[in-house]
Write a protein that holds these residues in place. Sequence first.
Motif, mmCIF file in Angstrom:
data_model
loop_
_atom_site.group_PDB
_atom_site.id
_atom_site.type_symbol
_atom_site.label_atom_id
_atom_site.label_comp_id
_atom_site.label_asym_id
_atom_site.label_seq_id
_atom_site.Cartn_x
_atom_site.Cartn_y
_atom_site.Cartn_z
ATOM 1 N N LEU A 41 0.231 1.371 3.240
ATOM 2 C CA LEU A 41 0.075 1.454 1.772
ATOM 3 C C LEU A 41 0.691 0.062 1.266
ATOM 4 N N TYR A 42 1.745 -0.262 1.633
ATOM 5 C CA TYR A 42 2.313 -1.681 1.007
ATOM 6 C C TYR A 42 1.345 -2.678 1.529
ATOM 7 N N GLN A 43 1.038 -2.731 2.451
ATOM 8 C CA GLN A 43 -0.096 -3.905 2.949
ATOM 9 C C GLN A 43 -1.436 -3.825 1.944
ATOM 10 N N LEU A 44 -1.808 -2.718 1.739
ATOM 11 C CA LEU A 44 -3.106 -2.509 0.893
ATOM 12 C C LEU A 44 -2.461 -3.127 -0.718
ATOM 13 N N ALA A 45 -1.289 -2.507 -1.040
ATOM 14 C CA ALA A 45 -0.663 -2.853 -2.412
ATOM 15 C C ALA A 45 -0.625 -4.369 -2.698
ATOM 16 N N ARG A 46 -0.281 -4.976 -1.503
ATOM 17 C CA ARG A 46 -0.268 -6.756 -1.684
ATOM 18 C C ARG A 46 -1.447 -7.077 -1.923
ATOM 19 N N ILE A 47 -2.706 -6.655 -1.351
ATOM 20 C CA ILE A 47 -3.986 -7.241 -1.492
ATOM 21 C C ILE A 47 -4.277 -6.747 -2.897
ATOM 22 N N LEU A 48 -4.074 -5.612 -3.608
ATOM 23 C CA LEU A 48 -4.378 -5.394 -4.917
ATOM 24 C C LEU A 48 -3.696 -6.325 -5.672
ATOM 25 N N MET A 49 -2.266 -6.653 -5.239
ATOM 26 C CA MET A 49 -1.524 -7.439 -6.255
ATOM 27 C C MET A 49 -1.976 -8.971 -6.381
ATOM 28 N N THR A 50 -2.962 -9.369 -5.283
ATOM 29 C CA THR A 50 -3.463 -10.661 -5.101
ATOM 30 C C THR A 50 -4.683 -10.654 -6.112
#
Length: 324
Positions: free
Chosen positions: A308-317
């Motif tokens: 989830l955190y990995q996907l969140a960082r992509i969405l933050m980008t």
Amino acid sequence: MTPAASFPSRRLHIVTGKGGTGKTTVAAALALALASGGRRTLLVEVEGRQGIAQLFDVPPLPYEERLIARGPDGGQVYALAVDAEEALLDYLAMFYKLGRAGRALKKLGAIDFATTIAPGLRDILLTGKVKEATTRMVNGRRAYDAVVLDAPPTGRVTRFLNVTAEAAKLAKVGPIKTHSEGVAAILRAKATTAVHVVTLLEDMPVQETADAITELTAHGMPVGSIILNGVRTDPLEGAKVTQAELKRGLAAAGLPADKAVVTGLLDEVRAHKTRLELEAGLRSELSGEPYPLVELPLLAEGIDLSGLYQLARILMTADEGSQG
């Protein structure tokens, strides 16, 4: 990846998608991403599945807002599982001052009866609670910088979101009309709300995504982004895999290199490339829609809290790119 221009500027993010596309996972990752930089977000579910609790590995959520996670670089994520009966009690207390009397009605079964015989009322109550959280003020500032709603799937999301507008037309005067008009206004406000549609690069989800976008826009709902979930990468991009190369590679690695093994691997390579070609065609279809495409990778390890955190960082980008 195209930046999702609607992420940083909206306060209410509604996430929908065909069943099985991972919309709850995407909603959770988006709530984490929006909590970055010390912000507060609220992640809401309305289907009674307790999907949020399972994703974050916490006990089942009650009808109250609870802190469940921290953003990737600070911030807080709260979660709420909206219960239609409890939401009706809130409504009765707010508009009719029926505090203890409302609780008595629940004990008599009247609340459950009302929400069962009028399914439209249930959706009005659910969306009403989301609107209240989105607009709530505490000590002169908004209680949450963003609210993320894990909404019903695409097959019924338009009806779910449009029910308050229909109720506002039917009710001529009184609290129900005022309440319904207020909720409908928030759900249609392009400056405030975005409906994100999650899909896999497969025929049926892509077709249902296109149908949902057509239906949402026809009812005046502000579509935000199309989120491509579980996107495969091509580790063989640019490489030409031959039988001879496979034999040499297998032999060098000390693995069996007989004809059956090599033929099986070549079949896998061809199937992989065929799959990627299909996905490229479906991506091309979606790129014809006038909305940003955001891609989230297929996680080989599956979805856990780390994922989830990995996907969140992509969405933050995507978030940061859209602010530039």
